[in-house]
Design a protein around this motif. Structure first.
Motif, PDB file in Angstrom:
ATOM      1  N   PRO A   1      -0.987 -13.461  -0.116  1.00 47.53           N
ATOM      2  CA  PRO A   1      -0.620 -12.080  -0.477  1.00 47.53           C
ATOM      3  C   PRO A   1       0.890 -11.952  -0.667  1.00 47.53           C
ATOM      4  CG  PRO A   1      -2.093 -12.128   1.431  1.00 47.53           C
ATOM      5  CD  PRO A   1      -1.657 -13.534   1.179  1.00 47.53           C
ATOM      6  N   PRO A   2       1.338 -11.263  -1.721  1.00 51.08           N
ATOM      7  CA  PRO A   2       2.783 -11.128  -1.963  1.00 51.08           C
ATOM      8  C   PRO A   2       3.448 -10.261  -0.896  1.00 51.08           C
ATOM      9  CG  PRO A   2       1.537  -9.781  -3.512  1.00 51.08           C
ATOM     10  CD  PRO A   2       0.538 -10.554  -2.734  1.00 51.08           C
TER      11      PRO A   2
ATOM     12  N   ASP B   1      -3.255 -13.711  -5.161  1.00 52.79           N
ATOM     13  CA  ASP B   1      -3.028 -12.611  -4.215  1.00 52.79           C
ATOM     14  C   ASP B   1      -3.939 -12.727  -2.999  1.00 52.79           C
ATOM     15  OD1 ASP B   1      -1.099 -11.601  -5.838  1.00 52.79           O
ATOM     16  OD2 ASP B   1      -2.320  -9.993  -6.695  1.00 52.79           O
ATOM     17  N   ILE B   2      -5.164 -13.256  -3.204  1.00 55.13           N
ATOM     18  CA  ILE B   2      -6.090 -13.428  -2.076  1.00 55.13           C
ATOM     19  C   ILE B   2      -5.620 -14.576  -1.181  1.00 55.13           C
ATOM     20  CG2 ILE B   2      -8.471 -14.064  -1.444  1.00 55.13           C
ATOM     21  CD1 ILE B   2      -9.344 -12.683  -4.109  1.00 55.13           C
TER      22      ILE B   2
ATOM     23  N   ASN C   1       7.953 -16.717   0.256  1.00 58.96           N
ATOM     24  CA  ASN C   1       6.611 -16.325  -0.203  1.00 58.96           C
ATOM     25  C   ASN C   1       6.422 -16.671  -1.676  1.00 58.96           C
ATOM     26  OD1 ASN C   1       4.968 -13.879  -1.614  1.00 58.96           O
ATOM     27  ND2 ASN C   1       4.055 -14.384   0.368  1.00 58.96           N
TER      28      ASN C   1
ATOM     29  N   LYS D   1       5.808  -7.345   0.268  1.00 59.56           N
ATOM     30  CA  LYS D   1       6.233  -6.098  -0.369  1.00 59.56           C
ATOM     31  C   LYS D   1       7.758  -6.034  -0.381  1.00 59.56           C
ATOM     32  CE  LYS D   1       2.138  -3.418   0.752  1.00 59.56           C
ATOM     33  NZ  LYS D   1       1.574  -2.293   1.520  1.00 59.56           N
TER      34      LYS D   1
ATOM     35  N   ARG E   1       3.785 -19.260  -3.345  1.00 59.04           N
ATOM     36  CA  ARG E   1       2.860 -18.797  -4.398  1.00 59.04           C
ATOM     37  C   ARG E   1       2.920 -19.711  -5.622  1.00 59.04           C
ATOM     38  NH1 ARG E   1       0.774 -13.508  -4.563  1.00 59.04           N
ATOM     39  NH2 ARG E   1       1.209 -13.320  -6.797  1.00 59.04           N
TER      40      ARG E   1
END
Length: 461
Positions: free
Chosen positions: A137-138, A133-134, A164, A140, A168
Motif C-alpha cells: 500500500p502506498p 496497492d494490495i 515505500n 499517504k 513498490r
C-alpha cells in the motif's frame, strides 16, 4: 473481409468441407453480395435484399458446417435454430422472434470481445497498479520523491515515502516478470445479480420486455462485493474483466452490435422440412400448426422490426439459410410466400466412399487429426496408414447403406469403436513417447463385428 472474393471464400470453405461445390458457390456469392451492397453509394443500398438460401440434403452431408464456417469467414454473428422447436403464436413454446434475439446476443458478445481486446493494454496497466496497492500500500503524502529511483539512493537518509516507492518499484518489476503469480492475496469481487427476478403478471409479456425489466431492477439494486483469497494469476484475470468493462462504453457496444446483426447477421434455420405441410392433407390436424409456424416465420424472413433488450432490430438484411432433408415432404409443400423468400435452392449430394476417405484425410479439422492431437496431449503419437483410412471410409459407407444413412457423422461412431480401447489404456498401459500405428489389418480386425452386427443401438448416434 472486404477483400475476400467468391473464389477465395470457396477456397476457405474447401479447407473444412469436402465436396458440395454448388452449395459453396452459392453461399460465397451471397456473402460477397453483402459486401457489394455496403459499397453501393446510392439510395438503392437500402432496397438491395439478400438472396436467402434453401439447402436440400440428407443429414450429415455438410449443411450446418457450410453455414457455420461461412459465419466464421465473415466474422459475422451466427445463430442456428431448429424450425421444429417453434410453435404457432398462442401455443406454449418458443416464438420465432427469439431467433433474432439470439442473434443480437451473439452480436453483443462479439463486439464486447473486440472492445475488450482494444482496451486490454490500458486495463493491464490499471490492474498492475491495483495489485501493487494490495501488495505494498502506498504511503499517504504529498507526492513522491525522485530520490527513490536515483542511482545514489541511500536507505539510511531516505524518508518512509521514498523507501515505500523504492519497494513498490521492485515489486512492479517482479509482477511484470511473473515472479509473484502464485502468491495469494485478498481482493473484493462483485457478486453477480440474481439470475431471475420473479414477475407477477398474466404471462403475456415477451422475452425482451422481461429481460429489460430484469436488467433495470438489477441496475437499481446496490452492487454487493465479497472478499476472496486468490492467487495473483487468478486476481489478474478477475480484475482485468472488471477494469475492461469500466473502460468500455456499453451504449456504443449496443449500437455497434445491432448494426452488425442487421447488416452481417446469419440465421441458419434447420429442419425446415418438419414444418412443411404434406400435400393432400386438406389443412386439418397438426398441419394447421405447421402452417402457423411458417406464417409467423414469414415476416421475420421478409424483413421486420423485432424488439430485443438491446433495442429494435430490423431483419431486412439478415441472411437466412434454411435446410432440410425433405425425405417426406417437398420444398413445394412450404407455403408459397415462404418459398418465395428462399430464391436460391441448392441440392447437396450424398457422400461417396471417396468423400469419406477425403473427409478423414484432408480437412484442417479432420477426425484423424483431432484424435492424433488428443493422443499427443499425453505424449503418445498416433498415425494412420493410408489403406487404414480407406478401410475406415469403406466400413462407414457400408454401415450407412445397410442400417441408416447419417452421412459423415457415421465416421465418429466408427472412429470411436476403433480407438476407444487405446484411449482407455493411455497413459496407464501405453506410456509417454509410445507410437500407435493404425493399419488396415487392425481396422478390419476391430471393426468387422460392426458390419456383421445388425443391432441398431451399435450405430445410431
Amino acid at each position: 473481409m472486404n477483400h475476400l472474393t467468391p473464389k477465395q471464400i470457396v477456397a476457405e470453405l474447401d479447407k473444412y468441407i469436402i465436396g458440395q461445390h454448388d452449395a459453396k458457390r452459392n453461399v460465397a456469392i451471397a456473402l460477397r453480395n453483402r459486401i457489394r451492397r455496403l459499397m453501393v453509394k446510392s439510395d438503392l443500398q437500402k432496397d438491395i435484399v439478400p438472396n436467402n438460401i434453401l439447402m436440400i440434403g440428407s443429414t450429415g452431408v455438410g449443411k450446418t458446417e457450410i453455414a457455420r464456417r461461412l459465419a466464421k469467414i465473415a466474422n459475422a454473428p451466427f445463430t442456428k435454430v431448429e424450425a421444429s422447436k417453434f410453435t404457432e403464436v398462442g401455443y406454449v413454446g418458443r416464438d420465432v422472434e427469439s431467433m433474432v434475439r439470439d442473434l443480437v446476443e451473439q452480436s453483443v458478445n462479439m463486439v464486447k470481445e473486440s472492445k475488450n481486446e482494444e482496451v486490454k493494454e490500458k486495463a493491464a496497466v490499471i490492474v498492475e497498479d491495483v495489485l501493487l496497492d494490495i501488495l505494498i500500500p502506498p504511503v499517504k503524502g504529498a507526492g513522491f520523491s525522485t530520490t527513490g529511483t536515483s542511482t545514489n539512493f541511500n536507505p539510511e537518509n531516505a524518508s518512509e515515502q521514498e523507501l515505500n516507492e523504492r519497494t513498490r518499484e521492485k515489486f512492479r518489476e517482479k509482477l511484470k516478470n511473473g515472479e509473484l503469480e502464485d502468491r495469494r492475496i485478498e481482493i473484493n469481487v462483485k457478486q453477480s445479480a440474481p439470475s431471475g427476478i420473479g414477475m407477477i403478471g398474466n404471462g403475456m409479456m415477451d422475452d425482451a420486455s422481461m429481460a429489460g425489466i430484469q436488467d433495470m431492477l438489477s441496475n437499481m439494486m446496490p452492487k454487493r462485493t465479497k472478499k476472496r483469497k486468490v492467487t495473483i494469476k487468478e486476481a489478474r484475470k478477475i480484475l482485468m474483466e472488471d477494469e475492461a468493462s469500466k473502460l468500455i462504453d456499453f451504449d456504443e457496444v449496443k449500437e455497434e452490435a445491432i448494426r452488425l446483426a442487421e447488416n452481417n447477421g446469419i440465421i441458419f434455420i434447420d429442419e425446415i422440412d418438419k414444418i412443411a405441410s404434406k400435400s393432400g392433407k386438406g389443412g386439418s390436424g397438426p398441419d394447421v400448426s405447421r402452417e402457423g409456424v411458417q406464417r409467423d416465420l414469414l415476416p421475420i424472413v421478409e424483413g421486420s422490426a423485432v424488439n430485443t433488450k438491446y433495442g429494435m432490430v430490423h431483419t431486412d438484411h439478415v441472411l437466412f439459410i434454411a435446410a432440410g432433408a425433405f425425405h417426406v415432404s417437398k420444398p413445394s409443400d412450404l407455403i408459397p410466400e415462404l418459398q418465395g423468400r428462399f430464391p436460391i435452392r441448392v441440392e447437396l449430394q450424398s457422400l461417396t466412399r471417396d468423400d469419406f476417405y477425403r473427409i478423414l484425410k484432408e480437412p484442417k479439422n479432420a477426425l484423424t487429426k483431432q484424435y492424433s492431437a488428443l493422443f499427443e496431449a499425453e505424449e503418445v503419437f498416433l498415425d494412420f496408414a493410408d489403406d487404414a483410412m480407406e478401410e475406415i471410409a469403406s466400413l462407414a459407407f457400408t454401415i450407412n447403406e445397410e442400417v441408416e444413412n447419417i452421412g459423415a457423422r457415421r465416421l465418429h461412431t466408427v472412429m470411436s469403436h476403433l480407438l476407444n480401447e487405446f484411449l482407455f489404456e493411455v497413459p496407464d498401459t501405453i506410456g509417454p513417447n509410445s507410437k500407435i500405428m493404425i493399419t488396415k489389418e487392425m481396422v478390419t480386425e476391430r471393426l468387422s463385428s460392426l458390419v456383421k452386427n445388425r443391432d441398431l443401438s451399435q450405430y445410431i448416434l
